[in-house]
Design an enzyme around this catalytic site. Structure first.
Site, PDB file in Angstrom:
ATOM      1  N   HIS A   6       0.743  -1.235  -0.109  1.00  0.00           N
ATOM      2  CA  HIS A   6      -0.111  -0.061  -0.042  1.00  0.00           C
ATOM      3  C   HIS A   6       1.043   1.219   0.166  1.00  0.00           C
ATOM      4  O   HIS A   6       2.093   1.068   0.284  1.00  0.00           O
ATOM      5  CB  HIS A   6      -0.955   0.032   1.195  1.00  0.00           C
ATOM      6  CG  HIS A   6      -0.367  -0.146   2.511  1.00  0.00           C
ATOM      7  ND1 HIS A   6       0.360   1.271   3.158  1.00  0.00           N
ATOM      8  CD2 HIS A   6       0.116  -1.004   3.487  1.00  0.00           C
ATOM      9  CE1 HIS A   6       0.768   0.964   4.508  1.00  0.00           C
ATOM     10  NE2 HIS A   6       0.754  -0.391   4.328  1.00  0.00           N
ATOM     11  N   GLU A  29      -2.486  -7.229   7.291  1.00  0.00           N
ATOM     12  CA  GLU A  29      -1.320  -7.085   7.988  1.00  0.00           C
ATOM     13  C   GLU A  29      -1.198  -7.880   9.177  1.00  0.00           C
ATOM     14  O   GLU A  29      -2.455  -8.328   9.759  1.00  0.00           O
ATOM     15  CB  GLU A  29      -0.876  -5.606   8.486  1.00  0.00           C
ATOM     16  CG  GLU A  29       0.511  -5.375   9.161  1.00  0.00           C
ATOM     17  CD  GLU A  29       1.584  -5.830   8.385  1.00  0.00           C
ATOM     18  OE1 GLU A  29       1.950  -6.983   8.442  1.00  0.00           O
ATOM     19  OE2 GLU A  29       2.297  -4.930   7.758  1.00  0.00           O
TER      20      GLU A  29
END
Length: 214
Positions: free
Chosen positions: A9, A86
């Site tokens: 990201h 994550e």
């Protein structure tokens, strides 16, 4: 054989201040949004010679927002997959490195030990995270045999993928980059994984610093 293009990201303010994001939702900052647009432009150019068959993304906002311009450029739908999140860092999430060391010394020690089975209160063990990431990527690879897939995800996920593909153990010091908005390519052929490109950020007008990958 499947080709997975793993894209971290874009930058967040928490990346810049080294504050632990983990499974919390944190939005992109202005640079991160620009990085998302630049990734999309690069992928749009590559689409003239490379066919992209699908886009997957972590369901956390920072990854999903990074994926959206690419999806628009390529005319593909985004499949959100929580398996691409994550690592959950439990009680450490929301704190910066100094705060973690000061306020949560036992959790900090567990994290820094890289013992795969040592627990962080409220979070995932490193082994559980590894198994989740490898299982998710393998599942996507099987679903898209013979295809090229874009996967928008997180620094920790990239780390696990790289280690699994290269045989680098849990405890080994990391010597590979985890750059925001970088392109990282892995080929999956049955149980064999191969890194074919890593940390390519040549599409960015401003080279990405290696800010906090967590």
């Amino acid at each position: 054989m499947s080709e997975l293009w793993l894209i971290r990201h874009g930058e967040t303010d928490w990346n810049r201040t080294r504050r632990m994001q983990g499974s919390l939702n944190v939005g992109l900052n202005a640079l991160g949004r620009s990085q998302a647009d630049q990734v999309a432009a690069r992928l749009g150019t590559l689409a003239a010679s490379e066919t992209f068959h699908a886009i997957y993304s972590s369901d956390l906002d920072r990854a999903h927002t990074t994926a959206k311009p690419a999806a628009a450029a390529l005319g593909l739908e985004i499949t959100l997959d929580p398996g691409l999140r994550e690592r959950n860092y439990g009680v450490m999430q929301g704190l910066d490195r100094q705060e973690i060391d000061l306020l949560l010394p036992e959790a900090a020690a567990a994290w820094k030990s890289r013992d795969p089975d040592r627990e962080i209160p409220g979070g995932e063990t490193l082994r559980a995270f590894h198994d989740r990431v490898v299982g998710t990527l393998a599942r996507i690879g099987v679903a898209h045999r013979g295809q090229r897939v874009l996967i928008f995800t997180h620094g920790g996920v990239l780390d696990i993928a790289y280690r699994h593909a290269t045989g680098v153990g849990f405890a080994a010091e990391r010597n590979h980059l985890l750059l925001n908005a970088s392109i990282n390519r892995i080929v999956l052929d049955s149980d064999t994984w191969q890194v074919v490109e890593w940390a390519n950020d040549s599409h960015l007008t401003e080279a990405a610093d290696e800010v906090s990958p967590y």
